[in-house]
Each structure stands twice: as structure tokens, then as C-alpha cells.
Design a protein around this motif. Structure first.
Motif, PDB file in Angstrom:
ATOM      1  N   UNK A 157       0.819  -1.211   0.000  1.00 56.40           N
ATOM      2  CA  UNK A 157       0.000   0.000   0.000  1.00 56.40           C
ATOM      3  C   UNK A 157       0.855   1.264   0.000  1.00 56.40           C
ATOM      4  N   UNK A 158       2.166   1.130   0.244  1.00 49.48           N
ATOM      5  CA  UNK A 158       3.084   2.270   0.220  1.00 49.48           C
ATOM      6  C   UNK A 158       3.452   2.548  -1.234  1.00 49.48           C
ATOM      7  N   UNK A 159       3.079   3.709  -1.740  1.00 48.13           N
ATOM      8  CA  UNK A 159       3.259   4.012  -3.159  1.00 48.13           C
ATOM      9  C   UNK A 159       4.727   3.937  -3.580  1.00 48.13           C
ATOM     10  N   UNK A 187      15.322  -5.959 -23.750  1.00 44.95           N
ATOM     11  CA  UNK A 187      15.336  -4.495 -23.687  1.00 44.95           C
ATOM     12  C   UNK A 187      14.016  -3.945 -23.161  1.00 44.95           C
ATOM     13  N   UNK A 188      12.936  -4.683 -23.337  1.00 43.87           N
ATOM     14  CA  UNK A 188      11.622  -4.223 -22.877  1.00 43.87           C
ATOM     15  C   UNK A 188      11.643  -3.989 -21.366  1.00 43.87           C
ATOM     16  N   UNK A 189      12.236  -4.899 -20.627  1.00 44.30           N
ATOM     17  CA  UNK A 189      12.291  -4.758 -19.179  1.00 44.30           C
ATOM     18  C   UNK A 189      13.080  -3.547 -18.744  1.00 44.30           C
ATOM     19  N   UNK A 190      14.151  -3.239 -19.465  1.00 44.79           N
ATOM     20  CA  UNK A 190      14.981  -2.091 -19.091  1.00 44.79           C
ATOM     21  C   UNK A 190      14.238  -0.771 -19.292  1.00 44.79           C
ATOM     22  N   UNK A 191      13.495  -0.675 -20.376  1.00 45.07           N
ATOM     23  CA  UNK A 191      12.742   0.545 -20.646  1.00 45.07           C
ATOM     24  C   UNK A 191      11.660   0.748 -19.586  1.00 45.07           C
ATOM     25  N   UNK A 192      10.950  -0.318 -19.242  1.00 43.67           N
ATOM     26  CA  UNK A 192       9.903  -0.202 -18.218  1.00 43.67           C
ATOM     27  C   UNK A 192      10.521   0.165 -16.872  1.00 43.67           C
ATOM     28  N   UNK A 193      11.669  -0.446 -16.540  1.00 46.59           N
ATOM     29  CA  UNK A 193      12.340  -0.124 -15.282  1.00 46.59           C
ATOM     30  C   UNK A 193      12.720   1.338 -15.196  1.00 46.59           C
ATOM     31  N   UNK A 194      13.190   1.908 -16.297  1.00 43.13           N
ATOM     32  CA  UNK A 194      13.554   3.328 -16.318  1.00 43.13           C
ATOM     33  C   UNK A 194      12.323   4.208 -16.155  1.00 43.13           C
ATOM     34  N   UNK A 195      11.247   3.846 -16.824  1.00 39.43           N
ATOM     35  CA  UNK A 195      10.017   4.641 -16.746  1.00 39.43           C
ATOM     36  C   UNK A 195       9.491   4.676 -15.316  1.00 39.43           C
ATOM     37  N   UNK A 196       9.490   3.519 -14.631  1.00 38.10           N
ATOM     38  CA  UNK A 196       8.988   3.469 -13.264  1.00 38.10           C
ATOM     39  C   UNK A 196       9.853   4.315 -12.328  1.00 38.10           C
ATOM     40  N   UNK A 197      11.178   4.330 -12.553  1.00 38.04           N
ATOM     41  CA  UNK A 197      12.055   5.108 -11.689  1.00 38.04           C
ATOM     42  C   UNK A 197      11.847   6.605 -11.863  1.00 38.04           C
ATOM     43  N   UNK A 198      11.443   7.040 -13.061  1.00 35.96           N
ATOM     44  CA  UNK A 198      11.219   8.478 -13.278  1.00 35.96           C
ATOM     45  C   UNK A 198      10.050   9.012 -12.466  1.00 35.96           C
ATOM     46  N   UNK A 199       9.233   8.140 -11.908  1.00 40.38           N
ATOM     47  CA  UNK A 199       8.076   8.582 -11.135  1.00 40.38           C
ATOM     48  C   UNK A 199       8.455   9.024  -9.717  1.00 40.38           C
ATOM     49  N   UNK A 200       9.704   8.780  -9.320  1.00 38.45           N
ATOM     50  CA  UNK A 200      10.189   9.321  -8.053  1.00 38.45           C
ATOM     51  C   UNK A 200      10.667  10.752  -8.268  1.00 38.45           C
ATOM     52  N   UNK A 201      10.517  11.584  -7.263  1.00 39.85           N
ATOM     53  CA  UNK A 201      11.053  12.938  -7.345  1.00 39.85           C
ATOM     54  C   UNK A 201      12.561  12.905  -7.123  1.00 39.85           C
TER      55      UNK A 201
END
Length: 420
Positions: free
Chosen positions: A8-10, A183-197
Motif C-alpha cells: 500500500x506504500x506508493x 530491452x523491454x524490461x529495461x525501458x519499463x524499469x527506467x520509466x517506473x524510476x522516473x516517477x520518483x522525485x
């Protein structure tokens, strides 16, 4: 707190998704590369060649480790995770082209070295960032969830590689296409990390020289000092070294047995499909460890939990490894990986809980460097003496004795620090 409350922790969810995407891709890449080098009918593979392949997959953890540790305690970890994911995605595509065009030897291994080396920034960054998204009192549970499910996702990625090879083919072109999907996993991993400030994942403060290269040069030394003055971490290192030695020997023997010795036994397969079944058994062991480690540590304490895991690993090597038949090897894969994962979870938690944030990245870097060099050396020594068919009972016994040595080291530290 429980898995449901942790999820539940975003911030924890975002960190998990970034980890899972990258680990899925990494599992697929490594399995695809292993298939291209070891189980490709267009290429030959002897023990030393196989050892060279494992070196390419493991050595970057050691080469990049000191840099990753120092820089993760200096640079914004969120940015490191994003950039490293995109960079390793690019290098995966180059590796896939190399595989498809028949490049082998030093050229292919160098590309693999770069891909896995960059992955160390991601893995170390995610581990060092975990205390920034969950309460300190829940680190063992959160680490068990993240590490265990992440390892299972890596196994799924490896399984996807086996399935994709069946679709694309086992030759160079098919292996290249399989590898490229990672490569698909790497792109998704980068996208998710950009959601942190920016700055959300630390470091909170920088305890390093102003010159970056001086900080890098000091990385291992600082990590070593921090580990030595933290008895829980030092004891855990002894246990993990033993596991890595044993696992390295077992890994080489398993690949050789699957490649040159075993034949299909009904539903149990040899060759690369058999490796897939071994990986699945290992994944179940990782999952079992993730479900049980927190309960064991709560009931028996970390000390007794690690002791039990070391004893289980030694017994599994002897009882299940020595017969050298498919059914017992599958059971050994489950038990050895389960015991090793219990040890790893306990050591990870010790580093995350007992080491200060300003040096935590460097301790994780030392962790990667020391243990992966140990595994590479164990594989190389085993490759020099093992027969081509992998039937080497003496090496199985040596793998079991490594656990005994690790237990002795672990208990020796605890005797010097009885308050642990």
C-alpha cells in the motif's frame, strides 16, 4: 506490517515495479546469452568456455562494484537507476546483434560484461534506496518481499528465454532475437524510476571527498571498514562467501551434466529445457525462502536462522548432489537455492538496518564485489579439474565443505560478539 500494507506504500510499489521489470529483462538476457554460448548447436562449449561465459556474467559485479558504491553514495540514486536502465537496454541490443551475426569469444563476452556491469548500478541503487520507502522496522520483511519476488521474476525471465528460443530457433539468429527482447524490461524499469522525485531515494547526505575519482578509489576501503565495525554484517559475509563458493561449483557441474551427461527421464528434461526446470525449482526455493525467512528470524533470531540455512545447504549438496541423477539434482536446486536465499535475506537486512545511509551503497558494492569474485574463482578452479561430462563427486564434497567453513566463520564472529 504484512505484505498487503507494504504494497500500500506508493514508493515501495514503484521501487518494486522498477526492480521487477529490470530483473525480468536481466533474467531473459542471461538465459538467452547462456543458450547462445552453451546450448547453441552452431557453437561448441567445453568447461573452460562455459566458465568464461559465467565470468562474463559475474565479473562486472566485481569490476563495477567499487564505482557503483561510491557514486551511489554521491549521486542522486533515482537518476542513476534511470540512466543505467536506458544504457543497459542499448547495450543489450548491441549484444543481440553480435549474437545474431555469430560474434563469439572476447567480443561477445565484452558486451555481456558491459551489460551486467551497468546492471550493478541499478541493483545496488535499488537496494540502497529501500530504506527511503519503507519504515526501518519493516526492512527485513520488505527486503524479503522485494528480493524474493525479484528473484522469481528473474526466473520467469529466464523461462521466457527458453520459450522464445523454441519460437525463434536455437541458432545464432534465433538466439539474437531472444536476447533482444530483454530491452523491454529495461525501458519499463527506467520509466517506473522516473516517477520518483529528485532526491527521494537518497543519499540524504554525502560523506565523501569532493573529487569523484578519489571517492571511487576509497569505495571498497570505506565499505570494508564499515563491514568490519558492524559484527552482524561481518558474520553474514562469512556465511555468504561459503554459499557463493558452493553455488559456483554446483552451477558449473549442473550445466555440464545437463549438456553432456543427462538424458530425458519422462517429464524431466536434459539440455536447455532441463536447465529451465532447474531454474524453476530454484525459483520455488527462492519463493519458499521469501515466505519463511521473516518467520524464522522472528521466532529463532537471525543467528540461528543463518546457522540452519548453512547446515541445510551442506546436507543438500551431499544427499541430493552426489547421486548425480535428474530427480535428486532438481531437489538439490530447490534446497540449495532456498538455503542461499535465506542467508542473503538475512545479510541484506543486516546491511540495510545496521549500516548508515551515508556508506550503505559502498557496503553493498563491497558485497557484490567480494561475493562475485569468489564465485568466479570457484567456477574457474572447478573448470580446471572437472571432466567434460560433469561427473565429479569430489567437487560436490568440496561444495558441502564450503558451507562447513562458512559456518565456522559465522560462529567465530558471534563468539567474539556474544551480544549479537
Amino acid at each position: 506490517m504484512g505484505a498487503r500494507r507494504l504494497l500500500a506504500i506508493a514508493g515501495f510499489r514503484r521501487l518494486l515495479l522498477s526492480r521487477f521489470a529490470g530483473q525480468w529483462g536481466e533474467g531473459l538476457f542471461q538465459a538467452g546469452l547462456a543458450g547462445a554460448v552453451i546450448f547453441n548447436p552452431e557453437r561448441a562449449a567445453d568447461p573452460l568456455t562455459i566458465a568464461g561465459g559465467f565470468t562474463a556474467l559475474l565479473l562486472p559485479y566485481s569490476i563495477v562494484g567499487p564505482f557503483a558504491g561510491a557514486l551511489l553514495d554521491r549521486w542522486d540514486r533515482r537518476r542513476v537507476i534511470v540512466v543505467a536502465n536506458l544504457l543497459r537496454g542499448t547495450m543489450i541490443l548491441l549484444s543481440a546483434v553480435a549474437v545474431a551475426t555469430g560474434v563469439g569469444g572476447a567480443g561477445l563476452f565484452t558486451l555481456a560484461l558491459v551489460v551486467i556491469g551497468v546492471s550493478r548500478f541499478v541493483g545496488s541503487g535499488l537496494s540502497a534506496s529501500l530504506p527511503h520507502v519503507v519504515p526501518v522496522r519493516n526492512l527485513v520483511e520488505a527486503n524479503a518481499l522485494a528480493t524474493t519476488l525479484g528473484a522469481v521474476v528473474s526466473v520467469i525471465g529466464a523461462g521466457c528465454a527458453v520459450g522464445l528460443r523454441a519460437i525463434f530457433g536455437e541458432g545464432n539468429v534465433g538466439s539474437g532475437l531472444t536476447t533482444s527482447v530483454a530491452v523491454i524490461g529495461m525501458v519499463i524499469g527506467a520509466i517506473m524510476a522516473t516517477r520518483f522525485t529528485r532526491g527521494a531515494l537518497g543519499p540524504d547526505e554525502v560523506d565523501e571527498p569532493s573529487a569523484t575519482m578519489v571517492a571511487v578509489a576509497r569505495g571498497l576501503l570505506d565499505g570494508g571498514r564499515a563491514a568490519l565495525r558492524t559484527p552482524t554484517v561481518l558474520a553474514g559475509f562469512a556465511a555468504m562467501l561459503a554459499y557463493r563458493i558452493s553455488f559456483g561449483i554446483s552451477l558449473l557441474l549442473t550445466v555440464l551434466l545437463m549438456r553432456y551427461s543427462f538424458t530425458d527421464m519422462g517429464p524431466l528434461k536434459a539440455g536447455l529445457p532441463g536447465i529451465g526446470q532447474m531454474v524453476a525449482a530454484a525459483g520455488l526455493g527462492i519463493l519458499a525462502a521469501g515466505l519463511l525467512t521473516a518467520r524464522f528470524t522472528n521466532r529463532f533470531g537471525r543467528r540461528h536462522t543463518v546457522v540452519g540455512a548453512l547446515l541445510l545447504g551442506a546436507v543438500a549438496q551431499l544427499a541430493c548432489g552426489l547421486p548425480m541423477v535428474l530427480p535428486t539434482m532438481l531437489l538439490a536446486s530447490f534446497l540449495v537455492m532456498a538455503s542461499g536465499q535465506v542467508i542473503k535475506l538475512c545479510v541484506d537486512a543486516a546491511v540495510q538496518r545496521d549500516v548508515g545511509d551515508e556508506v550503505r551503497g559502498r557496503v553493498f558494492a563491497l558485497y557484490d564485489t567480494l561475493f562475485n569474485i569468489t564465485q568466479v574463482v570457484a567456477i574457474a578452479i572447478a573448470a580446471a579439474v572437472v571432466p567434460l561430462d560433469g561427473r565429479a563427486p569430489g567437487l560436490v564434497v568440496a561444495a558441502a565443505l564450503a558451507y562447513v567453513a562458512g559456518l565456522a566463520g559465522f560462529l567465530a564472529v558471534h563468539r567474539r560478539h556474544p551480544d549479537l
